[in-house]
Motif scaffolding. Structure first.
Motif, PDB file in Angstrom:
ATOM      1  N   LEU A  19     -39.189   6.551 -14.798  1.00 46.90           N
ATOM      2  CA  LEU A  19     -38.785   5.224 -14.313  1.00 46.90           C
ATOM      3  C   LEU A  19     -37.921   4.513 -15.346  1.00 46.90           C
ATOM      4  O   LEU A  19     -36.950   3.827 -15.003  1.00 46.90           O
ATOM      5  CB  LEU A  19     -40.023   4.389 -13.986  1.00 46.90           C
ATOM      6  N   GLY A  20     -38.270   4.680 -16.628  1.00 45.79           N
ATOM      7  CA  GLY A  20     -37.466   4.094 -17.695  1.00 45.79           C
ATOM      8  C   GLY A  20     -36.069   4.679 -17.721  1.00 45.79           C
ATOM      9  O   GLY A  20     -35.085   3.972 -17.992  1.00 45.79           O
ATOM     10  N   GLY A  21     -35.961   5.982 -17.443  1.00 45.04           N
ATOM     11  CA  GLY A  21     -34.664   6.638 -17.388  1.00 45.04           C
ATOM     12  C   GLY A  21     -33.790   6.074 -16.274  1.00 45.04           C
ATOM     13  O   GLY A  21     -32.585   5.851 -16.460  1.00 45.04           O
ATOM     14  N   ILE A  22     -34.395   5.847 -15.118  1.00 42.87           N
ATOM     15  CA  ILE A  22     -33.662   5.271 -13.987  1.00 42.87           C
ATOM     16  C   ILE A  22     -33.188   3.866 -14.326  1.00 42.87           C
ATOM     17  O   ILE A  22     -32.031   3.508 -14.086  1.00 42.87           O
ATOM     18  CB  ILE A  22     -34.546   5.246 -12.726  1.00 42.87           C
ATOM     19  N   LEU A  23     -34.084   3.064 -14.901  1.00 41.00           N
ATOM     20  CA  LEU A  23     -33.725   1.694 -15.286  1.00 41.00           C
ATOM     21  C   LEU A  23     -32.613   1.702 -16.334  1.00 41.00           C
ATOM     22  O   LEU A  23     -31.667   0.901 -16.260  1.00 41.00           O
ATOM     23  CB  LEU A  23     -34.955   0.976 -15.838  1.00 41.00           C
ATOM     24  N   GLY A  24     -32.715   2.615 -17.289  1.00 35.46           N
ATOM     25  CA  GLY A  24     -31.702   2.717 -18.331  1.00 35.46           C
ATOM     26  C   GLY A  24     -30.334   3.077 -17.776  1.00 35.46           C
ATOM     27  O   GLY A  24     -29.306   2.530 -18.203  1.00 35.46           O
ATOM     28  N   ALA A  25     -30.307   4.008 -16.815  1.00 32.02           N
ATOM     29  CA  ALA A  25     -29.037   4.408 -16.199  1.00 32.02           C
ATOM     30  C   ALA A  25     -28.421   3.244 -15.436  1.00 32.02           C
ATOM     31  O   ALA A  25     -27.205   3.019 -15.486  1.00 32.02           O
ATOM     32  CB  ALA A  25     -29.264   5.597 -15.271  1.00 32.02           C
ATOM     33  N   ILE A  26     -29.251   2.494 -14.711  1.00 33.08           N
ATOM     34  CA  ILE A  26     -28.759   1.347 -13.939  1.00 33.08           C
ATOM     35  C   ILE A  26     -28.198   0.269 -14.860  1.00 33.08           C
ATOM     36  O   ILE A  26     -27.101  -0.260 -14.626  1.00 33.08           O
ATOM     37  CB  ILE A  26     -29.887   0.772 -13.060  1.00 33.08           C
ATOM     38  N   ALA A  81     -25.954  10.212 -17.185  1.00 40.69           N
ATOM     39  CA  ALA A  81     -26.762  11.346 -17.656  1.00 40.69           C
ATOM     40  C   ALA A  81     -27.448  11.049 -18.977  1.00 40.69           C
ATOM     41  O   ALA A  81     -28.668  11.205 -19.123  1.00 40.69           O
ATOM     42  CB  ALA A  81     -25.888  12.596 -17.778  1.00 40.69           C
ATOM     43  N   TRP A  82     -26.677  10.613 -19.952  1.00 43.81           N
ATOM     44  CA  TRP A  82     -27.248  10.378 -21.279  1.00 43.81           C
ATOM     45  C   TRP A  82     -28.019   9.068 -21.336  1.00 43.81           C
ATOM     46  O   TRP A  82     -28.952   8.925 -22.129  1.00 43.81           O
ATOM     47  CB  TRP A  82     -26.150  10.440 -22.338  1.00 43.81           C
ATOM     48  N   GLY A  83     -27.656   8.111 -20.484  1.00 46.29           N
ATOM     49  CA  GLY A  83     -28.434   6.880 -20.390  1.00 46.29           C
ATOM     50  C   GLY A  83     -29.824   7.198 -19.866  1.00 46.29           C
ATOM     51  O   GLY A  83     -30.832   6.669 -20.359  1.00 46.29           O
ATOM     52  N   THR A 104     -31.806   9.174 -22.673  1.00 49.66           N
ATOM     53  CA  THR A 104     -32.190   8.331 -23.809  1.00 49.66           C
ATOM     54  C   THR A 104     -33.326   7.379 -23.451  1.00 49.66           C
ATOM     55  O   THR A 104     -34.332   7.287 -24.162  1.00 49.66           O
ATOM     56  CB  THR A 104     -30.981   7.508 -24.314  1.00 49.66           C
ATOM     57  N   PHE A 105     -33.164   6.666 -22.334  1.00 46.24           N
ATOM     58  CA  PHE A 105     -34.182   5.691 -21.949  1.00 46.24           C
ATOM     59  C   PHE A 105     -35.461   6.373 -21.457  1.00 46.24           C
ATOM     60  O   PHE A 105     -36.550   5.817 -21.612  1.00 46.24           O
ATOM     61  CB  PHE A 105     -33.633   4.752 -20.878  1.00 46.24           C
ATOM     62  N   ALA A 106     -35.339   7.547 -20.866  1.00 49.30           N
ATOM     63  CA  ALA A 106     -36.531   8.288 -20.457  1.00 49.30           C
ATOM     64  C   ALA A 106     -37.334   8.711 -21.683  1.00 49.30           C
ATOM     65  O   ALA A 106     -38.566   8.632 -21.698  1.00 49.30           O
ATOM     66  CB  ALA A 106     -36.133   9.516 -19.637  1.00 49.30           C
TER      67      ALA A 106
END
Length: 258
Positions: free
Chosen positions: A171-178, A138-140, A143-145
């Motif tokens: 897309l940045g949020g998805i990449l950050g979570a991964i 969630a927070w990853g 933050t990245f989004a």
């Protein structure tokens, strides 16, 4: 600049407090979720009043106490009993109170399901390593989004709903979570990794849906933030909007696929 500093300090404090609560677990976890639910449902009901709705706040608050008792393993409390009680309480209120409409009843029930019920899923993972994934995903994502949107954001995602959100940020949020999940699972050594990466992908999407849901409610009720309890972030719901959706996903994914 000042707001960014306040937001950063507040965010770090919240993360440290969350780490402490998760590490201790048990009763501290139950009461933390309880107080968060209580404040969150209050923020939600106050927001609804801007649309001249009249949610029955006392029933919403009682539900938070009942979920607390359930999380503390009181033998006389079960989910079935909780929802039977809430149903009867709402029906009786609808019948006896002339100024309560059917929409008010629905709004009251929605608040209960949306906040304390969904937030309970955090407690269901208490004592397991999987509980960390709720907050990492969630927070990853958040933050990245935010960082991706700020640096590269050009294409609006939902301009009418949330003007600042962009496709690049999403897309940045998805990449950050991964990436955050990959680092975590590699560190603790759990397998198969592909299942956790799938969870992080789904979780990031769900987290953003939770964020957009909260934004939709704020737009409908005409408010900017749900509250001011977290300096630079707003209210409990402003910070936990994505967690409300991610917690159930992680819990059921873990139970059915891990």
């Amino acid at each position: 600049m000042k707001n960014l500093i306040v937001r950063t300090i507040s965010g770090i404090g919240l993360v440290l407090m969350t780490i402490l609560i998760i590490s201790k677990g048990g009763t501290l976890m139950s009461y933390s979720v309880f107080f968060s639910s209580l404040i969150g449902i209050r923020e939600f009901y106050i927001a609804l009043e801007n649309k001249e709705l009249k949610p029955i706040k006392v029933i919403g608050y009682i539900s938070c106490f009942l979920f607390l008792f359930y999380s503390l393993d009181y033998k006389w409390v079960s989910l079935i009993y909780i929802f039977i009680f809430l149903t009867l309480a709402l029906v009786i209120s609808f019948i006896l109170k002339k100024d309560i409409s059917f929409i008010d009843i629905i709004a009251t029930l929605f608040g209960i399901l949306y906040i304390p019920f969904l937030m309970q899923h955090i407690i269901y993972l208490d004592g397991t390593i999987y509980i960390w994934l709720i907050f990492i995903i969630a927070w990853g994502t958040d933050t990245f989004a935010y960082l991706s949107g700020t640096l590269f954001g050009k294409t609006k995602l939902c301009p009418k709903l949330s003007p600042k959100k962009t496709v690049e940020g999403s897309l940045g949020g998805i990449l950050g979570a991964i990436l955050s999940t990959l680092i975590f699972v590699r560190y603790i050594g759990v397998f198969p990794i592909w299942k956790f990466l799938l969870l992080s992908l789904l979780g990031s999407i769900v987290a953003q849906l939770g964020d957009l849901t909260a934004s939709k409610i704020k737009r409908l009720t005409g408010i900017k933030d749900y509250g001011f309890i977290l300096p630079g972030h707003g209210g409990i719901l402003d910070r936990f909007d994505s967690i409300l959706f991610v917690a159930p996903l992680v819990y059921y994914f873990v139970n059915f696929f891990l």
